[in-house]
Design an enzyme around this catalytic site. Structure first.
Site, mmCIF file in Angstrom:
data_model
loop_
_atom_site.group_PDB
_atom_site.id
_atom_site.type_symbol
_atom_site.label_atom_id
_atom_site.label_comp_id
_atom_site.label_asym_id
_atom_site.label_seq_id
_atom_site.Cartn_x
_atom_site.Cartn_y
_atom_site.Cartn_z
ATOM 1 N N MET A 85 1.164 110.030 90.626
ATOM 2 C CA MET A 85 1.065 110.590 89.969
ATOM 3 C C MET A 85 1.091 110.411 88.822
ATOM 4 S SD MET A 85 1.832 114.344 91.733
ATOM 5 C CE MET A 85 3.186 114.611 92.187
ATOM 6 N N GLY A 86 1.426 108.895 88.134
ATOM 7 C CA GLY A 86 1.115 108.663 86.947
ATOM 8 C C GLY A 86 2.927 108.809 86.448
ATOM 9 N N ALA A 87 3.215 109.412 84.925
ATOM 10 C CA ALA A 87 3.555 109.238 84.332
ATOM 11 C C ALA A 87 4.716 107.717 85.085
ATOM 12 C CB ALA A 87 4.191 110.094 84.822
ATOM 13 N N GLN A 102 8.258 112.088 102.742
ATOM 14 C CA GLN A 102 7.794 112.528 101.895
ATOM 15 C C GLN A 102 6.982 110.697 103.131
ATOM 16 O OE1 GLN A 102 5.433 112.228 98.326
ATOM 17 N NE2 GLN A 102 5.572 110.552 97.796
ATOM 18 N N HIS A 113 7.468 102.981 90.037
ATOM 19 C CA HIS A 113 5.734 102.392 90.230
ATOM 20 C C HIS A 113 5.932 101.001 90.140
ATOM 21 C CE1 HIS A 113 5.958 106.906 88.980
ATOM 22 N NE2 HIS A 113 5.607 106.983 90.194
ATOM 23 N N VAL A 129 14.306 102.194 93.118
ATOM 24 C CA VAL A 129 15.129 101.260 91.605
ATOM 25 C C VAL A 129 15.574 102.373 91.019
ATOM 26 C CG1 VAL A 129 13.570 100.106 89.863
ATOM 27 C CG2 VAL A 129 12.209 100.409 91.733
HETATM 28 O O1 PAF Z 1 4.580 110.280 95.309
HETATM 29 C C1 PAF Z 1 3.961 111.044 94.881
HETATM 30 O O2 PAF Z 1 4.218 110.823 93.341
HETATM 31 C C2 PAF Z 1 3.133 111.493 95.290
HETATM 32 O O3 PAF Z 1 3.255 112.895 95.900
HETATM 33 C C3 PAF Z 1 1.364 110.909 95.570
HETATM 34 C C4 PAF Z 1 2.097 110.157 97.079
HETATM 35 C C5 PAF Z 1 1.411 110.022 95.160
HETATM 36 C C6 PAF Z 1 0.581 112.420 96.296
HETATM 37 O O4 PAF Z 1 0.293 113.200 94.848
#
Ligand code: PAF
Length: 286
Positions: A30-32, A153, A37, A176
């Site tokens: 979701m960016g940021a 998730q 990431h 991390v």
């Molecule tokens: O973990 C996240 O950032 C979000 O839940 C994802 C998996 C990108 C789905 O929008």
């Protein structure tokens, strides 16, 4: 790196590469973006010929409108980081591109999605499954990368993949942390400098609880965490649960599982932070 905004464009570029036998890794985000990431992205780049990173703040997974509005958005910095990591495509669709019509599908994977985040954020995992399944259908990756920080998730995405038969491998990547232990999160950007100092108590409490757990019962360990967070200035515990890492069901004794995981959600001011820790060797305890 190419920045792509439409499904059609992405699919035509990918089909040309797949026709040459190239493997594709997908990192949904979701960016940021931060170093957490980057670790997923680097792993995908190392394991696949082509890496697609989606950057999309998915409205259907936010059950709180203010949380959606305040979610940090840093598209320029995100693209710079992705370029440095060697990404092939940054897929940055609009909401209309991802949802040309309302997504009316319902996903339900009990008991994984009825506990913890599922209880406190109703509809959240339905939205996650909507967007992740769409991304899987669009990209048709060979591998998809998710962080273990969002432990629940990851378990739900694995279950969705096995139940819906998506032909791909889900790769879970370790949390991390900052040097003081705070788990990296896009939401950390919303903490004031005072809150940032307070937030470190979340991971410190989890680390201390792992030592404490070596000589105490499950209930005592849960109480230890609850009391430490209650005593920490600026923090408010939403929940801490000790669960079996596969079923996500609460355990009552260490002998219930060989894979005990503690999952925590804490408010630091208005910012909701999650973290988790594995209690390795827990099966041997009383
Ligand atoms: O973990 C996240 O950032 C979000 O839940 C994802 C998996 C990108 C789905 O929008």
């Amino acid at each position: 790196m190419e920045i792509v905004h439409t499904v059609k464009d992405l699919q035509s570029k990918l089909s040309a590469l797949k026709a040459q036998g190239k493997s594709v890794g997908l990192v949904p985000t979701m960016g940021a973006l931060h170093a957490g990431h980057a670790s997923l992205v680097k792993r995908s780049v190392a394991e696949n010929d082509v890496t697609v990173v989606s950057v999309f703040v998915n409205p259907t997974q936010f059950n709180d409108k203010t949380d959606l509005e305040k979610y940090p958005r840093t598209p320029d910095a995100d693209c710079r980081l992705l370029e440095e990591c060697g990404v092939t495509f940054a897929f940055i669709p609009s909401v209309a591109e991802m949802y040309p019509e309302p997504d009316t599908r319902s996903f339900s994977f009990p008991p994984l999605d009825t506990v913890m985040e599922g209880k406190y954020r109703p509809g959240h995992f339905n939205g996650v499954c909507q967007v992740v399944s769409k991304l899987f259908a669009i990209v048709e990756p060979h591998r998809a990368y998710f962080g273990e920080k969002d432990f629940q998730q990851l378990a739900i995405v694995r279950r969705m993949v096995s139940q819906l038969g998506f032909p791909l491998q889900v790769v879970g990547c370790p949390i991390v942390r900052e040097s003081d232990g705070l788990a990296l999160s896009s939401r950390n950007a919303r903490l004031s400098s005072a809150q940032r100092k307070q937030a470190v108590q979340i991971s410190q409490t989890l680390f201390a609880s792992r030592d404490y757990a070596a000589t105490h019962t499950v209930d005592e360990t849960v109480r230890f965490v609850e009391e430490r967070i209650a005593a920490a200035p600026g923090l408010r515990l939403e929940y801490f649960e000790l669960v079996d890492g596969d079923t996500l069901q609460p355990i009552t004794g260490w002998g219930d599982t060989g894979y005990a995981v503690g999952c925590i959600t804490v408010f630091c001011g208005e910012v909701r932070l999650i973290d988790n820790i594995k209690y390795t060797g827990a099966a041997d305890k009383g």
